[in-house]
Structures are given as structure tokens and as C-alpha cells.
Design an enzyme around this catalytic site. Sequence first.
Site, PDB file in Angstrom:
ATOM      1  N   ASP A  68       5.935   0.795   7.634  1.00 55.01           N
ATOM      2  CA  ASP A  68       4.563   0.511   7.172  1.00 55.01           C
ATOM      3  C   ASP A  68       4.151   1.465   6.070  1.00 55.01           C
ATOM      4  O   ASP A  68       3.532   2.475   6.343  1.00 55.01           O
ATOM      5  CB  ASP A  68       3.617   0.573   8.369  1.00 55.01           C
ATOM      6  CG  ASP A  68       2.222   0.059   8.045  1.00 55.01           C
ATOM      7  OD1 ASP A  68       2.049  -0.539   6.973  1.00 55.01           O
ATOM      8  OD2 ASP A  68       1.310   0.265   8.852  1.00 55.01           O
ATOM      9  N   HIS A  87       3.120   2.820  12.807  1.00 52.79           N
ATOM     10  CA  HIS A  87       2.103   3.740  13.360  1.00 52.79           C
ATOM     11  C   HIS A  87       2.611   4.545  14.559  1.00 52.79           C
ATOM     12  O   HIS A  87       1.850   5.321  15.125  1.00 52.79           O
ATOM     13  CB  HIS A  87       0.810   3.005  13.772  1.00 52.79           C
ATOM     14  CG  HIS A  87       0.112   2.334  12.627  1.00 52.79           C
ATOM     15  ND1 HIS A  87      -1.228   2.040  12.641  1.00 52.79           N
ATOM     16  CD2 HIS A  87       0.564   1.905  11.432  1.00 52.79           C
ATOM     17  CE1 HIS A  87      -1.567   1.440  11.510  1.00 52.79           C
ATOM     18  NE2 HIS A  87      -0.487   1.349  10.755  1.00 52.79           N
ATOM     19  N   ASP A 130      -0.332   4.391   1.017  1.00 52.40           N
ATOM     20  CA  ASP A 130      -0.684   5.356   2.065  1.00 52.40           C
ATOM     21  C   ASP A 130       0.053   5.021   3.360  1.00 52.40           C
ATOM     22  O   ASP A 130       0.594   3.922   3.521  1.00 52.40           O
ATOM     23  CB  ASP A 130      -2.203   5.349   2.312  1.00 52.40           C
ATOM     24  CG  ASP A 130      -2.744   3.974   2.679  1.00 52.40           C
ATOM     25  OD1 ASP A 130      -2.323   2.979   2.074  1.00 52.40           O
ATOM     26  OD2 ASP A 130      -3.583   3.875   3.599  1.00 52.40           O
ATOM     27  N   GLU A 138      -5.135   1.700   2.326  1.00 59.20           N
ATOM     28  CA  GLU A 138      -5.106   0.446   3.099  1.00 59.20           C
ATOM     29  C   GLU A 138      -5.440   0.720   4.554  1.00 59.20           C
ATOM     30  O   GLU A 138      -6.130  -0.055   5.200  1.00 59.20           O
ATOM     31  CB  GLU A 138      -3.730  -0.219   2.985  1.00 59.20           C
ATOM     32  CG  GLU A 138      -3.681  -1.645   3.545  1.00 59.20           C
ATOM     33  CD  GLU A 138      -3.519  -1.732   5.057  1.00 59.20           C
ATOM     34  OE1 GLU A 138      -3.897  -2.747   5.637  1.00 59.20           O
ATOM     35  OE2 GLU A 138      -3.021  -0.763   5.670  1.00 59.20           O
ATOM     36  N   GLU A 139      -4.938   1.838   5.066  1.00 64.32           N
ATOM     37  CA  GLU A 139      -5.092   2.106   6.498  1.00 64.32           C
ATOM     38  C   GLU A 139      -6.528   2.472   6.863  1.00 64.32           C
ATOM     39  O   GLU A 139      -6.924   2.335   8.012  1.00 64.32           O
ATOM     40  CB  GLU A 139      -4.136   3.231   6.937  1.00 64.32           C
ATOM     41  CG  GLU A 139      -2.651   2.928   6.693  1.00 64.32           C
ATOM     42  CD  GLU A 139      -2.084   1.871   7.645  1.00 64.32           C
ATOM     43  OE1 GLU A 139      -2.840   1.364   8.500  1.00 64.32           O
ATOM     44  OE2 GLU A 139      -0.894   1.559   7.514  1.00 64.32           O
ATOM     45  N   GLU A 181       3.674  -6.256   3.685  1.00 57.03           N
ATOM     46  CA  GLU A 181       3.521  -5.562   4.969  1.00 57.03           C
ATOM     47  C   GLU A 181       4.621  -6.028   5.925  1.00 57.03           C
ATOM     48  O   GLU A 181       5.143  -7.140   5.803  1.00 57.03           O
ATOM     49  CB  GLU A 181       2.151  -5.894   5.589  1.00 57.03           C
ATOM     50  CG  GLU A 181       0.967  -5.298   4.858  1.00 57.03           C
ATOM     51  CD  GLU A 181       0.546  -3.936   5.410  1.00 57.03           C
ATOM     52  OE1 GLU A 181       1.359  -3.282   6.094  1.00 57.03           O
ATOM     53  OE2 GLU A 181      -0.604  -3.539   5.135  1.00 57.03           O
ATOM     54  N   HIS A 229       0.826  -1.203   0.000  1.00 58.87           N
ATOM     55  CA  HIS A 229       0.000   0.000   0.000  1.00 58.87           C
ATOM     56  C   HIS A 229       0.862   1.255   0.000  1.00 58.87           C
ATOM     57  O   HIS A 229       1.980   1.263   0.503  1.00 58.87           O
ATOM     58  CB  HIS A 229      -1.011   0.000   1.151  1.00 58.87           C
ATOM     59  CG  HIS A 229      -0.444  -0.009   2.533  1.00 58.87           C
ATOM     60  ND1 HIS A 229      -0.006   1.131   3.154  1.00 58.87           N
ATOM     61  CD2 HIS A 229      -0.265  -1.017   3.421  1.00 58.87           C
ATOM     62  CE1 HIS A 229       0.410   0.824   4.385  1.00 58.87           C
ATOM     63  NE2 HIS A 229       0.277  -0.473   4.565  1.00 58.87           N
TER      64      HIS A 229
HETATM   65 ZN   LIG Z   1       0.491  -1.419   6.462  1.00 56.70          ZN
END
Ligand SMILES: [Zn+2]
Length: 393
Positions: free
Chosen positions: A114, A363, A83, A148-149, A174, A81
Amino acid sequence: MAVFTPEQQLRILSDLVAIQSANDHELQVANYLAKLLGDHGITATVLPAEPDADHKQAEPDRANLVAEIGSGAPVLALSGHMDTVSVGDADAWTSDPFTVTERDGLLQGRGTTDMKAGLAAMVIAMIELKAQGLPRKGTLRLLASRAEEVGEYGAKELARAGYMRDADALVVGEPSGWNIIYTHKGSVDFRLRSQGTAAHSSMPEAGFNAIPPLMEVLVRAQQEFNARPASDPVLGELTFSTTVFHGGDQVNTIPDAAVAEVNVRTIPQFDNDEAIALLKGLVGEQNRRGARISLDPYMQEPVVQAPRDSLLVRLATKLGERISGVTTPVVGVAGVTDASSLLRGKGPDFPFMMFGPGNETMHTVNENIDKQMYLDFVQLYQRLFVEYLGQAG
Ligand SMILES: [Zn+2]
């Protein structure tokens, strides 16, 4: 002769981190990757975003990207992903989140783990393979997604557009680090709205309080989900969490509305449909007693289960251990990935794994990635992809 030096591989990661793509602006990431791929003879297609459940109109700076090398069967799909999550408290970072900063072998920046490192490693691996005239058999198809998030809308668009139809296996890049993930939990987000009738609190009987029946549903749901004996030997327990609650606005007014949101993390022994049915039953009970509660399971990501001993997993174990020098356990995780959307309709025998560079700082403030792990995955992906296509089907 490799196309990219390690320095150039790090540059690509830095460039990607510099593009701020927190739940938006994936088009800029897609354009960067399309240019990079195009410069090395690989045609990429940038697919504009469609309207989604959160947006009635398509947003102009969002997109998915698809690129292929090789031809024919088998088809190995690669998912990453574009984003990231937001920076959070920018002042709490020890360096600029959008400037990759190296410290003690770690590269710090939003999206390093991530998952811009995983995405970059997949793209670089494709370019390196193409330059060597590889793969000789089969197709590598990169599916770079948006959102994705939040909502997995990009993966849903790619699946709807048919990019998984002829796929024989899926690798999600991931961050697993040196673990190979072959199964993960599902997830359902629910919104519950309770409609009441306002009245002065001196005469509650003149109205209908929207809060108590909604509270009762939530308390009962917590009890019922807790009472489920179902547990998965790899994924563990099903979890239920009430995460949002709003109701009423004045102490002497009987509230005419209350809203709650809950998240359920599901397992094969108690899946999304069963979770939805359980909540429907509880809401129905309250509504039969005069409440007016609506239930909207507005986001559903199914449990992902794949074979633990697929060719894909065996090759990843062999190459992972050889390149990292550590053992690479084959495990499950609670987190949900784009695989939930990409594998819809594929069945439990479909080969899947999540295997990508990264660590547990996703995150968080000061998110980072081990530099050597990133470079190792560039090498690992090249061998893995070619060996898989050579031996599969
Ligand atoms: Zn991710």
C-alpha cells in the site's frame, strides 16, 4: 529490449520503501520519481502542497507529482499515492520496515503493498512505453498524490487543479491483487461538540451537563443507521461507528464540554448527504431541548460507482487472467481511495477501476507483496494502457 531488468524494477521498489513517507515527506518520493522519469525523457511536474484542513500552512516536505506521455485524446489517468501509514510497533516487525527484505517470494516492508509497488509499476510501465514510442494515440497521465491515508488532500488538490478535467478513464493502482474493483463505499468523518455549563456535582441544576445529550445523539444514530434496510448487492451494508469520545475531567464537576467523532461508510442506497442529514436531524432535536451540539462533517469521500463492463474492465480481465493464470473477479470493496476525490462530478458512467499489485497485509506489521505479482503488474500495465488508449473513444 526492456529498459529495466527485473532486478532494476525491484531496486526501484526498494528505493521507494526506503523513503519514509508516513503521512509526510511525499516530496522526497516525488523528487525520486521525477528524477527517474526525467532520466528516461519524461518531464514530471512536482506540485507543492497547499494548506489543508489539518494544516493552516502548507508543509514544506509534501507534494504531488504529475507526469504525462503521449498526446491528445483519449486521456487515461493513473492514480497512485506516495504516502504510507506509520510503521506501528517497529519491534514487532521481523525485518527493518524500510529495507525491502525477501522471504519465500514475498517482499516485506512498509508501503510495499500500500502502495509503492503499484506506484512503481505505473511509473516503470510509462518509462517502458515511452522507450517504445508508445502510446501512438492518446495520453497517459500519472497523478501521484500525497496524504491519501489522511484526508485525501493530494487528490483534492489535483482535482481542483484540473488534472481530471479532460480525463476519459481512471485507473487507481491501490492493492486489489488479481481482483478488479469497480465500486467502493463512501466515507464521512464527523466531529460533534457538545457545549455545557460547569457546576459542582452537588448542584447539577446550576450547570448543564454536556455529556448526556451527546450520548443520546450517538445512541439514537446507532439505532437509526442499524435500522436502515438499505444494503448494496455488491458493497453490502452501510456502517456507523462511534470511534472517539471525550467528556469531563473530574468526577465531582458537571462537564462543560464533550466531543465525539464518528465514521459512516456509505453506499449508493444511502449516500453521504443522507448520512449528514440524518445526524443533523438528531442533533437538531437535542438542541431544541436545550443542548448546544455542533456537527462538523469534516471529511467526506463520496461513494464511487463505475460501469462493471467498461472497456477498461474488460481489458483488465483479459490481461489479468492471461498474465496471472487465475480468474480475476470484478468486485466492490469497503475501502475508500483517491477516486472519491478524483471522480467528483464525473457521473456513474465514467470508466474507473482499482487494479494494482498487493495483498491483505496493507497497514499491518510485516506488510509485504508477492514479488512475481509486482513484476507481472509492470507487464500488465504496459499492455493495458496501450490497448485501452488504442481502442477507446
Ligand atoms: Zn492505499
